[in-house]
Design an enzyme around this catalytic site. Structure first.
Site, PDB file in Angstrom:
ATOM      1  CG  ASP A 124      -0.021 -16.140  11.701  1.00  0.00           C
ATOM      2  OD1 ASP A 124      -0.923 -15.542  11.598  1.00  0.00           O
ATOM      3  OD2 ASP A 124      -0.162 -17.550  12.177  1.00  0.00           O
TER       4      ASP A 124
ATOM      5  CD  GLU B  58      -3.068   0.897   2.495  1.00  0.00           C
ATOM      6  OE1 GLU B  58      -3.285   2.639   2.837  1.00  0.00           O
ATOM      7  OE2 GLU B  58      -3.562  -0.321   2.622  1.00  0.00           O
TER       8      GLU B  58
ATOM      9  CE  LYS C 285      -6.595  -1.007   5.023  1.00  0.00           C
ATOM     10  NZ  LYS C 285      -5.706   0.258   4.365  1.00  0.00           N
TER      11      LYS C 285
ATOM     12  CG  HIS D 179      -3.788   6.701  -0.641  1.00  0.00           C
ATOM     13  ND1 HIS D 179      -2.778   5.927  -0.158  1.00  0.00           N
ATOM     14  CD2 HIS D 179      -4.154   6.391  -1.278  1.00  0.00           C
ATOM     15  CE1 HIS D 179      -3.394   4.664  -0.992  1.00  0.00           C
ATOM     16  NE2 HIS D 179      -4.392   4.157  -1.145  1.00  0.00           N
TER      17      HIS D 179
END
Length: 423
Positions: free
Chosen positions: A277, A83, A261, A375
């Site tokens: 993990d 991202e 998130k 972004h």
């Protein structure tokens, strides 16, 4: 697909042979699938040992976040993510935090929980007490399964017994609490749980079924806090905006899901880079976010007496330095060396600091220019490449896309044609 996906003996093949077989079965030209093949024989061999039916590897961009001062020590932090803006945002937030001492952390002992479920118990309340009475016996049996862990200072520490009931379900569930030292701990606690299950069932006078760790690692919490200088952030209005944005996430699960998130954008990138993990960490974090019965923000933001922004974050982070991909993947090994960590707890503390930094950066963008401006300016490079721009054309096309404000592939193709026409 030209043939059946049933391929007897597929798992016995080497990666090259598997690739040839999927080309044959899929009916696709080999060049359409070539990107799935390994390009390095050594990495192909490692991949074949790590997972089943391996044919290659997929490369995720690996960046390094700078500026992190954590508990008085500087760190360069490897982050694996696809991202745009994540690494830059974390680095910028860490720079702001440096002004007032950086990040400060603490963590609990690396204790994981194994659950042993017992069904068909006639007297669950009494069974609970019988199991608690057998605590010392059960701990000794658990520790006998892993003498090396005990020698390293870890091992089974305690038990808890819960009665779990619903309209159509009732079980006695024993929690075995195990200090796993510098491991994530899944293998150790699962082995202990399986060894204990018959004895637990006998004491409870029932039938054992599941015996496995829980990724709700709430005995392995990590905490981080930082003060972000108001002037460096852009002034009092920006601080107020960030606090209000946090309050929205704390009150509304629809906002909290995206807010959290953002935290995990930073955390998962470090987890992946170090071979840990990501799914376990994500599951544990989101479970922790609804520990009081309502999904809410994992982080907290407030204004201190001097008007500076104070951010804090607490969540479970079951990370390891031994076992799994951390010890088998060369990139993960290099990432751990770059971090210079001495324990799994320190790795978790650094990871939490990155999560807080990433979260603050996202809230700052939301409270000021909006998330898309920064972004999308970075995303424009990806769109430029997807539109067919050559390496020497990417920067110019990305700049025009960002200025245009429509970062889409169709618009990129139009602008690319114009650039080439004017060349």
């Amino acid at each position: 697909m030209n043939a059946s996906s049933r391929i007897p003996g597929f798992y016995k093949l080497d990666p090259d042979s598997r690739f040839r077989k999927i080309v044959e079965v899929s009916g696709l030209p080999a060049e359409h699938l070539h990107a799935m093949r390994h390009t390095d024989a050594g990495m192909a061999s490692i991949a074949d040992r790590m997972i089943e039916n391996a044919i290659g590897t997929i490369a995720i961009p690996l960046g390094v976040a700078a500026n992190f001062l954590i508990d008085g020590r500087d760190h360069l932090v490897p982050m694996a993510t696809e991202e745009p803006s994540v690494v830059a945002a974390a680095s910028n937030a860490a720079l702001v935090a440096r002004e007032r001492g950086g990040f400060h952390t603490s963590s609990m002992a690396p204790v994981m929980i194994a659950q042993v479920q017992v069904l068909d118990v006639a007297d669950p309340q009494a069974a609970r007490l019988r199991l608690l009475e057998a605590r010392d016996e059960l701990l000794a049996l658990a520790n006998a399964q892993d003498p090396l862990l005990v020698e390293l200072g870890g091992g089974a520490r305690d038990i808890e017994v819960r009665l779990v009931e619903s309209a159509d379900f009732r079980a006695v569930v024993l929690h075995l609490q195990v200090d796993v030292r510098d491991a994530m701990g899944a293998n150790a606690v699962n082995t202990m749980a399986e060894a204990l299950a018959p004895r637990i069932a006998a004491i409870a006078r029932g039938r054992s079924l599941l015996r496995i760790l829980s990724n709700k690692a709430d005995l392995r919490l990590v905490r981080v806090r930082a003060v972000f200088d108001a002037d460096k952030l852009g002034g009092e209005a920006v601080v107020e905006g960030i606090v209000e944005a946090y309050r929205f996430a704390a009150a509304d699960p629809y906002r909290a899901a995206t807010h959290n998130k953002g935290i995990m954008n930073g955390i998962s990138a470090v987890v992946l880079a170090t071979g840990n993990d990501t799914r376990a960490i994500e599951a544990g974090a989101h479970c922790h976010a609804c520990r009081d019965g309502r999904y809410t923000s994992l982080s907290h933001f407030e204004k201190d007496a001097d008007g500076h922004l104070v951010g804090s974050l607490e969540l479970p982070l079951a990370l390891g330095l031994v076992g799994g991909a951390t010890r088998t993947h060369p990139t993960a090994q290099a990432a751990v060396k770059l971090l210079g960590v001495r324990s799994a707890n320190q790795l978790a503390e650094i990871t939490a600091a990155v999560g807080l930094a990433q979260n603050m950066a996202a809230l700052r963008a939301l409270a000021t220019e909006g998330i898309q401006r920064g972004h999308m300016s970075l995303h424009a490079r990806n769109v430029a490449v997807a539109a067919g721009a050559a390496e020497h054309e990417v920067a110019a096309l990305a700049a025009r896309l960002a200025a245009d404000g429509h970062v889409r592939q169709d618009r990129a193709q139009q602008l690319l044609a114009e650039l080439r026409a004017g060349a």
